[in-house]
Write an enzyme that holds these catalytic residues in place. Sequence first.
Site, PDB file in Angstrom:
ATOM      1  N   SER A  56       0.913  -1.215   0.764  1.00 18.46           N
ATOM      2  CA  SER A  56      -0.091   0.248  -0.228  1.00 18.46           C
ATOM      3  C   SER A  56       1.300   1.571   0.193  1.00 18.46           C
ATOM      4  O   SER A  56       1.683   1.446   0.838  1.00 18.46           O
ATOM      5  CB  SER A  56      -0.819  -0.067   1.178  1.00 18.46           C
ATOM      6  OG  SER A  56      -1.733   1.508   1.255  1.00 18.46           O
ATOM      7  N   LEU A 105       0.422   9.640   5.062  1.00 22.51           N
ATOM      8  CA  LEU A 105      -0.883   9.667   5.175  1.00 22.51           C
ATOM      9  C   LEU A 105      -2.489  10.464   4.321  1.00 22.51           C
ATOM     10  O   LEU A 105      -2.669  11.273   4.062  1.00 22.51           O
ATOM     11  CB  LEU A 105      -2.182   9.406   5.959  1.00 22.51           C
ATOM     12  CG  LEU A 105      -1.554   7.829   6.793  1.00 22.51           C
ATOM     13  CD1 LEU A 105      -2.714   7.211   7.670  1.00 22.51           C
ATOM     14  CD2 LEU A 105      -1.486   6.491   6.122  1.00 22.51           C
ATOM     15  N   CYS A 144       0.977   3.092  10.632  1.00 24.33           N
ATOM     16  CA  CYS A 144       1.807   4.349   9.705  1.00 24.33           C
ATOM     17  C   CYS A 144       2.974   4.990  10.693  1.00 24.33           C
ATOM     18  O   CYS A 144       2.520   5.267  11.949  1.00 24.33           O
ATOM     19  CB  CYS A 144       0.475   5.168   8.715  1.00 24.33           C
ATOM     20  SG  CYS A 144       1.728   6.526   8.444  1.00 24.33           S
ATOM     21  N   LYS A 193      -2.717  -5.509   8.577  1.00 27.62           N
ATOM     22  CA  LYS A 193      -0.489  -5.262   9.199  1.00 27.62           C
ATOM     23  C   LYS A 193      -0.162  -3.937   9.843  1.00 27.62           C
ATOM     24  O   LYS A 193      -0.766  -2.837  10.109  1.00 27.62           O
ATOM     25  CB  LYS A 193      -1.183  -4.174   7.311  1.00 27.62           C
ATOM     26  CG  LYS A 193       0.377  -3.659   7.111  1.00 27.62           C
ATOM     27  CD  LYS A 193       0.665  -2.693   6.204  1.00 27.62           C
ATOM     28  CE  LYS A 193       2.372  -2.564   5.630  1.00 27.62           C
ATOM     29  NZ  LYS A 193       2.078  -1.238   4.206  1.00 27.62           N
ATOM     30  N   ASN A 218       5.398  -2.855   8.213  1.00 24.05           N
ATOM     31  CA  ASN A 218       5.458  -1.510   7.270  1.00 24.05           C
ATOM     32  C   ASN A 218       6.723  -0.651   8.303  1.00 24.05           C
ATOM     33  O   ASN A 218       7.605  -2.012   7.873  1.00 24.05           O
ATOM     34  CB  ASN A 218       4.543  -0.463   8.450  1.00 24.05           C
ATOM     35  CG  ASN A 218       3.988   0.418   7.398  1.00 24.05           C
ATOM     36  OD1 ASN A 218       4.492   1.151   6.979  1.00 24.05           O
ATOM     37  ND2 ASN A 218       2.349   0.544   7.813  1.00 24.05           N
ATOM     38  N   THR A 219       7.257   0.133   7.348  1.00 23.47           N
ATOM     39  CA  THR A 219       8.363   0.952   7.652  1.00 23.47           C
ATOM     40  C   THR A 219       9.018   1.315   8.734  1.00 23.47           C
ATOM     41  O   THR A 219       7.837   0.850  10.170  1.00 23.47           O
ATOM     42  CB  THR A 219       8.274   2.264   7.226  1.00 23.47           C
ATOM     43  OG1 THR A 219       7.474   2.749   7.782  1.00 23.47           O
ATOM     44  CG2 THR A 219       7.866   2.479   5.573  1.00 23.47           C
ATOM     45  N   GLY A 251      12.818  -0.659   1.910  1.00 23.28           N
ATOM     46  CA  GLY A 251      13.764  -0.671   0.837  1.00 23.28           C
ATOM     47  C   GLY A 251      14.743  -2.265   1.664  1.00 23.28           C
ATOM     48  O   GLY A 251      14.558  -2.641   2.544  1.00 23.28           O
ATOM     49  N   GLY A 307       8.753  -6.124   3.083  1.00 19.54           N
ATOM     50  CA  GLY A 307      10.096  -5.373   2.832  1.00 19.54           C
ATOM     51  C   GLY A 307      11.368  -5.314   2.693  1.00 19.54           C
ATOM     52  O   GLY A 307      12.204  -6.182   2.837  1.00 19.54           O
TER      53      GLY A 307
HETATM   54  C1  LIG Z   1       5.985   5.986  -0.073  1.00 18.79           C
HETATM   55  C2  LIG Z   1       5.806   5.421   1.061  1.00 18.79           C
HETATM   56  C3  LIG Z   1       4.544   5.416   1.271  1.00 18.79           C
HETATM   57  C4  LIG Z   1       3.681   4.755   1.795  1.00 18.79           C
HETATM   58  N1  LIG Z   1       2.242   4.853   2.311  1.00 18.79           N
HETATM   59  C5  LIG Z   1       1.696   3.223   2.793  1.00 18.79           C
HETATM   60  C6  LIG Z   1      -0.059   3.604   3.577  1.00 18.79           C
HETATM   61  O1  LIG Z   1       0.037   4.218   3.025  1.00 18.79           O
HETATM   62  N2  LIG Z   1       0.291   2.409   3.662  1.00 18.79           N
HETATM   63  C7  LIG Z   1       0.681   1.772   4.087  1.00 18.79           C
HETATM   64  O2  LIG Z   1       0.290   0.683   4.619  1.00 18.79           O
HETATM   65  N3  LIG Z   1       1.929   1.083   3.962  1.00 18.79           N
HETATM   66  C8  LIG Z   1       2.245   2.475   3.075  1.00 18.79           C
HETATM   67  N4  LIG Z   1       3.650   2.030   3.009  1.00 18.79           N
HETATM   68  C9  LIG Z   1       4.853   1.135   3.489  1.00 18.79           C
HETATM   69  C10 LIG Z   1       4.671  -0.396   2.260  1.00 18.79           C
HETATM   70  O3  LIG Z   1       3.348  -1.113   2.359  1.00 18.79           O
HETATM   71  C11 LIG Z   1       5.790  -0.958   3.112  1.00 18.79           C
HETATM   72  O4  LIG Z   1       5.246  -1.778   3.918  1.00 18.79           O
HETATM   73  C12 LIG Z   1       7.207  -0.901   3.291  1.00 18.79           C
HETATM   74  O5  LIG Z   1       7.444   0.639   2.690  1.00 18.79           O
HETATM   75  C13 LIG Z   1       7.846  -2.085   3.207  1.00 18.79           C
HETATM   76  O6  LIG Z   1       7.692  -2.547   2.065  1.00 18.79           O
HETATM   77  P1  LIG Z   1       9.942  -1.890   0.932  1.00 18.79           P
HETATM   78  O7  LIG Z   1      10.757  -1.685   1.742  1.00 18.79           O
HETATM   79  O8  LIG Z   1       9.528  -3.361   0.171  1.00 18.79           O
HETATM   80  O9  LIG Z   1       9.200  -0.526   0.962  1.00 18.79           O
HETATM   81  C14 LIG Z   1       4.695   3.549   2.503  1.00 18.79           C
HETATM   82  C15 LIG Z   1       5.705   2.994   2.049  1.00 18.79           C
HETATM   83  C16 LIG Z   1       6.264   4.293   1.643  1.00 18.79           C
HETATM   84  C17 LIG Z   1       8.038   3.624   0.863  1.00 18.79           C
END
Ligand SMILES: Cc1cc2nc3c(=O)[nH]c(=O)nc-3n(C[C@H](O)[C@H](O)[C@H](O)COP(=O)(O)O)c2cc1C
Lengths: 294, 328
Positions: free
Chosen positions: B31, B87, B153, B188, B215-216, B240, B266
Site C-alpha cells: 500500500s 497518509l 503508519c 497490517k 510496515n516501515t 527498501g 520489506g
Molecule cells: C512512500 C511510501 C508510502 C507508503 N504509504 C503507505 C500507506 O499508505 N499505507 C501502508 O499501509 N503502508 C505504506 N507504506 C509502507 C509500505 O506499504 C511497505 O509496508 C514498506 O514500505 C515496506 O516495504 P518495502 O521495503 O518493499 O518498501 C509506504 C511506504 C513508502 C515507501
Amino acid sequence: MPRYENRESGHECPGRGSRGKAVRVFGWVAGSERLGSLSWLTIHAPGFPAAGPGQFVLLQPEPPACFLPRAFSVAGQRGEEISFLISPVGPGTKQLTNLREHDPVWITGPLGNGFDMDTLLAPPMRRAVLVGGGVGAAPFPLLLDCLATSASGPDLDVLVLLGFRNSSQAEGGQPVRAAAARLAAGGASCRIEIATEDGSIGKARLVTDLLAAEQRQGDRLAVCGPQAMCEAVWQTAREASGLSCWFSLEANMACGVGSCHGCASLRADGSLALVCRDGPVFTGESLYGVGEQE
Amino acid sequence: MTFPMQSQHSSPDLIVHLGPLTLAHPVINASGTMEILELADVFGEDVLKSPPVGAYVPKTITLKPRQGNLPPRILETPAGMINAIGLSGGGLEAFVGGSLPRLLTLSCPLILSIGGFSPREYVELAAGLRQALQAGAGDGWTQRVGLELNVSCPNVHSGCLLIGADPGEIEGVVSAVRREWPGLLITKLTPNVTDIASIAAAAAGAGADAISAVNTFKGMVIDRRSLRPFLGNVTGGLSGPAIKPLALRAIFEIFARVEVPVIGMGGIRSAEDALDFLACGATVVAVGSAGFTDPWLTGRIASGLATSLSERGLTLRDVVGIAHRREA
Ligand SMILES: Cc1cc2nc3c(=O)[nH]c(=O)nc-3n(C[C@H](O)[C@H](O)[C@H](O)COP(=O)(O)O)c2cc1C
Ligand SMILES: Cc1cc2nc3c(=O)[nH]c(=O)nc-3n(C[C@H](O)[C@H](O)[C@H](O)COP(=O)(O)OP(=O)(O)OC[C@H]3O[C@@H](n4cnc5c(N)ncnc54)[C@H](O)[C@@H]3O)c2cc1C
Ligand code: FES
C-alpha cells in the site's frame, strides 16, 4: 563535432495536448561530454516518445549505484537520442556523468507538464525570456529547438539569461548557445547573456542583475534554477509589475509518476502540489502568491 | 459477476487463495507505493487491463481528506529510502466516488487499505466501504475485494501506530471492524514493537483472516547543512533492501505463532527476495519501494518465481514456511 552542435534542430515539439504516453525503456549511452563542471549525456532510447520542453525523465544506470532513479530535464532530443545536462552533486549524478559509451541505462518518461509554449508565446507578444541558474539551463536547448521548429520567424524575439557560479560551470551553457544559433538561423532574434557569480566571465553578478537590466513590460519568463534564484526572480518580476513567470521546480523524487506522494511542494495558498504530476512547471502566482504590490 | 483472470503472468503453479480471494500469482504491491490509476494516466490504460500484481492495494484511505506532512518527505538512504508522507489523500468520500468504480474494473482482486485515528474511524471506514461495495460492486464482491487495516503508519502523530503497538487496542479495533466487514480482513502490522508475534496473535484472535507485515521502520535523517532533522515530519519510515533481514525475522516469528496466512514485505526487489519471504512463512509477498524504479516489477518477480520454483522442483505450497522445517 560535439553532439549538441548538430546543425538541424529537428525536434518535433509535442504540445501539452498532443503528447504520447510515457514509456520505460532500456537504452544505452550514445555519448558523454564534459562541459566544465557539468556534463552533456546522450542516451539512445529506442521507441522513446518526443518530449515537450520542461518535461523530465527518470534515469537509472544498470547496474545502479543508487536504490532510486534520478530525475533530469530533457535537454535535447533528436529522434531516439535524448540528451541531458547533468551536474554531479551526489552518487546518482556522479555515476551518470562517469558512464561510458554503450553503458546501459533505464529511462522512464517523458514525465510532467513541461512549459506551456502556447501561453509563453501567447499573442500579441512574440518575446520570451528564459532564465536559468547553473544546471537549471538544462531545459532550454530543447525549448529553443522547439521554438525553431514550431515558432521561428523574424518577429520572434528570445532572450536567454544564464547565471553560473564560475567559468567552469558556464561551459555547461554551450548547448544553449548551439540551440540559440539554430533558432537564429531560422530568422528569429535570439540573444544570450551570461552572468558569473565570481566574475570569471565579465563582472561578478547574478542572473537577476541581468534580468533587472533587460526586462520589459509584459515579458513572459520561463525560469529554472536553484530555489533562492527562483525566489529572487519572482521578487524582481513583481517589482516590475506585469511580468509573468513559469518556474520549473526540483524535489526529491522516488516514483516520478504520482504514486509515492514524496515530491510534495508547498504552494502559496498552503496546499501541496506533487512536483512530478502537477509540475514540474508552476506559475509564479501559484508558488509565491500575488501578495501586495509595493 | 464474472471475474476474468489475467493471463500474462499466471501459471497454474502460482495461483494462491487468500481467504475468499483468488490471486493469479502471489506477488502484490505494498500500500502507498503504486497508484495504478496514476500509472494508467502516465503510461496508458494497458496497466489496468493486465495489472502486473496478483491483487491491487491502493494507498491507505483515511476518513477525511489529508494533506499529509510538510516537505521534504523522502530521501534515499543506504540501501533504501526514508519517507514521511503522513497518509495524504482525498479521504473516504473522494475514494468511493472517484477511484473505486475504476478500480473495480481491474482484472485482479482489490485489497482496500484503511487508516484511522481512533477505533471508531476504522469502523466508519469499513462500514462506508462495505455500503459502497454492496451498492456498486455486484453480488459476490467479497470474492473480489478485501480490507487491510493499516494500524502501523509511523508518520502520523496520533492514531494508527499507537493502536498497532498495543495488543489490547488491536483486539478492540479488529473485532469492531470484523462486525462491519463480511469479506477478507487483513491487519497490517508495524515492526516498531518489542514482540510483533504477540501483536499478530492478538489480531488473529480478534478475527483477522490474514496478517500483513511489515510496515516501515521508524527512523530519521539529519540535514547535513543545518544539522537539523531533514524530514518535515522529523521522523520517517525506513523501507527498501536495508530492512529486508529485519522483515524476514518478523515474518518468521509471526508464522511460528499464528495459523492465518501472512503477507510478507520489506525490501523485496527480486524473485530470490520473494522466495526468502515465502520460506519464512509468507503466502503472499508485496513489493513496496523497489516498485518506484519499475512499476511492472511485481509481474517480473512473479515470472522469476515460477522459473525459480521449477528449477528447484518445488511448488509454492512446498516452499511456504520451509525455513521452519529442520529436515533437509
Ligand atoms: C512512500 C511510501 C508510502 C507508503 N504509504 C503507505 C500507506 O499508505 N499505507 C501502508 O499501509 N503502508 C505504506 N507504506 C509502507 C509500505 O506499504 C511497505 O509496508 C514498506 O514500505 C515496506 O516495504 P518495502 O521495503 O518493499 O518498501 C509506504 C511506504 C513508502 C515507501
Ligand atoms: C524535475 C526535475 C528535473 C531535474 N533536472 C535536472 C537536470 O537536468 N540536471 C541535473 O543535474 N539535475 C536535475 N535535477 C536534480 C537531480 O535530480 C538531482 O541532482 C539528483 O537527484 C541528485 O542525485 P544524487 O544521487 O547525485 O545526489 P543525492 O545524494 O540524492 O543528493 C540530492 C540532493 O540532496 C542533498 N542531500 C542528500 N542527503 C542530504 C542530507 N543528509 N542532508 C542535506 N542534504 C542532503 C544533496 O546535497 C543534493 O543536493 C532535476 C530534478 C527534478 C526533480
Ligand atoms: S515522485 Fe512520487 S509522487 Fe512525485
